[in-house]
Design an enzyme around this catalytic site. Sequence first.
Site, PDB file in Angstrom:
ATOM      1  N   GLY A 161       0.816  -1.207   0.000  1.00 26.90           N
ATOM      2  CA  GLY A 161       0.000   0.000   0.000  1.00 26.90           C
ATOM      3  C   GLY A 161       0.847   1.253   0.000  1.00 26.90           C
ATOM      4  N   ALA A 162       1.888   1.271  -0.850  1.00 25.66           N
ATOM      5  CA  ALA A 162       2.914   2.311  -0.774  1.00 25.66           C
ATOM      6  C   ALA A 162       2.737   3.448  -1.765  1.00 25.66           C
ATOM      7  CB  ALA A 162       4.295   1.682  -0.973  1.00 25.66           C
TER       8      ALA A 162
ATOM      9  N   VAL B 271      -2.815  -7.479  -3.066  1.00 23.04           N
ATOM     10  CA  VAL B 271      -2.171  -8.374  -2.098  1.00 23.04           C
ATOM     11  C   VAL B 271      -3.173  -9.170  -1.280  1.00 23.04           C
ATOM     12  CG1 VAL B 271       0.008  -7.117  -1.923  1.00 23.04           C
ATOM     13  CG2 VAL B 271      -1.906  -6.487  -0.430  1.00 23.04           C
TER      14      VAL B 271
ATOM     15  N   ASN C  17       0.864  -2.668   5.278  1.00 24.90           N
ATOM     16  CA  ASN C  17       0.161  -1.399   5.432  1.00 24.90           C
ATOM     17  C   ASN C  17      -1.200  -1.370   4.739  1.00 24.90           C
ATOM     18  OD1 ASN C  17      -0.025   1.633   5.827  1.00 24.90           O
ATOM     19  ND2 ASN C  17       0.060   1.524   3.594  1.00 24.90           N
TER      20      ASN C  17
ATOM     21  N   TYR D 191     -14.379  -2.476  10.253  1.00 27.21           N
ATOM     22  CA  TYR D 191     -13.007  -1.962  10.316  1.00 27.21           C
ATOM     23  C   TYR D 191     -12.427  -2.164  11.714  1.00 27.21           C
ATOM     24  CZ  TYR D 191      -9.109   1.288   9.602  1.00 27.21           C
ATOM     25  OH  TYR D 191      -7.857   1.873   9.497  1.00 27.21           O
TER      26      TYR D 191
ATOM     27  N   ALA E  49     -11.559  -5.778  12.145  1.00 27.71           N
ATOM     28  CA  ALA E  49     -10.352  -6.143  11.405  1.00 27.71           C
ATOM     29  C   ALA E  49      -9.091  -5.656  12.118  1.00 27.71           C
ATOM     30  CB  ALA E  49     -10.420  -5.572   9.990  1.00 27.71           C
ATOM     31  N   LYS E  50      -9.130  -4.433  12.623  1.00 32.63           N
ATOM     32  CA  LYS E  50      -7.937  -3.882  13.256  1.00 32.63           C
ATOM     33  C   LYS E  50      -7.677  -4.508  14.625  1.00 32.63           C
ATOM     34  CE  LYS E  50      -6.659  -1.318   9.881  1.00 32.63           C
ATOM     35  NZ  LYS E  50      -5.506  -1.790   9.060  1.00 32.63           N
TER      36      LYS E  50
ATOM     37  N   ILE F 107      -5.142  10.406  11.314  1.00 37.98           N
ATOM     38  CA  ILE F 107      -3.956  10.899  10.612  1.00 37.98           C
ATOM     39  C   ILE F 107      -4.405  11.609   9.342  1.00 37.98           C
ATOM     40  CG2 ILE F 107      -1.775  10.270   9.532  1.00 37.98           C
ATOM     41  CD1 ILE F 107      -1.810   9.716  12.523  1.00 37.98           C
TER      42      ILE F 107
ATOM     43  N   THR G 225       1.446  -3.939  20.063  1.00 40.00           N
ATOM     44  CA  THR G 225       0.746  -2.962  19.240  1.00 40.00           C
ATOM     45  C   THR G 225       0.988  -1.591  19.830  1.00 40.00           C
ATOM     46  OG1 THR G 225      -0.963  -4.528  18.533  1.00 40.00           O
ATOM     47  CG2 THR G 225      -1.486  -2.196  18.366  1.00 40.00           C
TER      48      THR G 225
END
Length: 246
Positions: free
Chosen positions: A10-11, A56, A82, A152, A155-156, A185, A239
């Site tokens: 994911g770059a 991916v 990522n 979400y 998943a995290k 962010i 984490t």
Amino acid sequence: MQDRLAVVTGAANGLGEAIARRLKAEGARLALFDIDAAGLATVAEELDALAIQGDVTEESMVQQGFARIAAELGPADVLVNNVGGSRNQKIWEMSVEAWDFTLRLNLRSAFLCTRAVLPGMMERRCGAIICMSSGAKEGTPWSAEHSGAAAYSTAKAGIHGFIRDVALEVAPYNIRVNAVAPGPIATPRTSPLFAEMEKTLLHPPSRMVPMARIGEPVDIANAVLYLASDEASYVTGVTLDVAGGR
């Protein structure tokens, strides 16, 4: 990180791009994955990185990509998982497709890439893997209020469980497995959304984050750099929250 090979998924933009740039600044060699061919090509050319375009979450693509990395650059020293995202809906409205998409994107991608990179790391008895969790692993007030984010958050939270177990499995091989959990962010994708939330929500990020600001991608990149480096040689199964105190 001098001359170490780091693989970042994911770059092409956002956090992945910031992480790739930070690792490059410390001397790392780079192999970059993304589904966005144009964005990936731009970042890879600027950072003199190997670009691998593809999804991916697809097993064959991951296998082919890591085989190409090994053939052209050698064994990976660092993997940064990522790739992530979601299709947010309130839980009472969420489709099975949206739920499955979100878990597949965040968890299947981390599983496939981790599985692909581990044999080489185990053979050399060294390596560092960093996965992207989120402050959402504990639920996020602004996301829940705005559009719902149960898939979400699930998943995290799963990423935290994933790194805990894998860290134990590979500790005898001197391989470290950790995660970074970002708070809000500011990226090109998220900034407009945060601006909308500040105007419309009772619980926007600025009220819920003790440091009362939105973080920057470099804040996450610096945390990833630490976990990838020898300075974190006795840190595994952790984490790391980078969330302004939330």
